[in-house]
Design a protein around this motif. Sequence first.
Motif, short mmCIF file in Angstrom:
data_model
loop_
_atom_site.label_atom_id
_atom_site.label_comp_id
_atom_site.label_asym_id
_atom_site.label_seq_id
_atom_site.Cartn_x
_atom_site.Cartn_y
_atom_site.Cartn_z
N ARG A 192 -45.61 50.61 -20.04
CA ARG A 192 -44.68 49.90 -19.17
C ARG A 192 -43.77 48.98 -19.98
N ILE A 193 -44.35 48.24 -20.91
CA ILE A 193 -43.57 47.32 -21.76
C ILE A 193 -42.55 48.11 -22.58
N SER A 194 -43.00 49.21 -23.14
CA SER A 194 -42.12 50.03 -23.97
C SER A 194 -40.97 50.62 -23.16
N ALA A 244 -39.73 49.40 -20.33
CA ALA A 244 -38.92 48.38 -19.67
C ALA A 244 -38.06 47.56 -20.64
N ASN A 245 -38.26 47.72 -21.92
CA ASN A 245 -37.55 46.87 -22.89
C ASN A 245 -36.82 47.72 -23.93
N ASN A 246 -35.74 48.32 -23.50
CA ASN A 246 -34.97 49.17 -24.40
C ASN A 246 -33.52 48.74 -24.41
N GLU A 247 -33.08 48.34 -25.57
CA GLU A 247 -31.70 47.95 -25.74
C GLU A 247 -31.01 48.94 -26.67
N LYS A 278 -28.96 46.84 -22.02
CA LYS A 278 -30.36 47.13 -21.72
C LYS A 278 -30.41 48.38 -20.85
N LYS A 326 -31.75 50.63 -18.15
CA LYS A 326 -32.50 50.32 -16.94
C LYS A 326 -33.19 51.53 -16.33
N PRO A 355 -36.68 55.83 -23.03
CA PRO A 355 -35.90 55.24 -24.12
C PRO A 355 -35.19 56.30 -24.96
N SER A 413 -36.59 57.40 -28.66
CA SER A 413 -37.99 57.03 -28.85
C SER A 413 -38.84 58.28 -29.08
#
Length: 172
Positions: free
Chosen positions: A20-22, A24-27, A36, A38, A42, A45
């Motif tokens: 989930r962290i991976s 939700a946090n992609n810039e 970012k 959304k 990713p 990745s």
Amino acid sequence: MQCKFDIPVPPKKALLELLRISLANNEFEFNGQIFKQKVGVPMGSPMSPSLTDIRIYEIVSAILKRFPYSSDISLLSVYRDDGFLLFKGSEQFLKEFYQIANSIHPLLKFTHEISNNEIQFLDVTIFKGTRFETEKILDVKLYRKPTDNYQYLKKSSAHPSSVFTGLTDKSI
């Protein structure tokens, strides 16, 4: 050979939280601006292809459950976001398949081409050649997209030498 280390498997809850962290946090950077991401997996990745495969499998399964003529599908082949379908039913039933597919998720739109003679899938053209008339075997030939500009890496580039060995091995 037995592993000499006793490495415990992380709890499922912890793995899901890391995922989930991976996700939700992609810039990413575009034209000098940071954005970012959304929606979706990713970009770039290493886990994205596997996650995409899992999700596509779920989506295709949902389509097939809702499609009343799935018994008319002779072959369904999917690779990431490309698919190939051999269908024995009518063109109207096939169009219904795509209507169902396009109703599964508001952000996904399935495009399609219908042909009785040849079609492109990935880097091949699948077609009814002379063997189809006698043996019902489809033929394939290499397909190059019109946008392919045949650019190759120069040996003097900064790529590791293994890249060039791989290119040579795969092109033969």
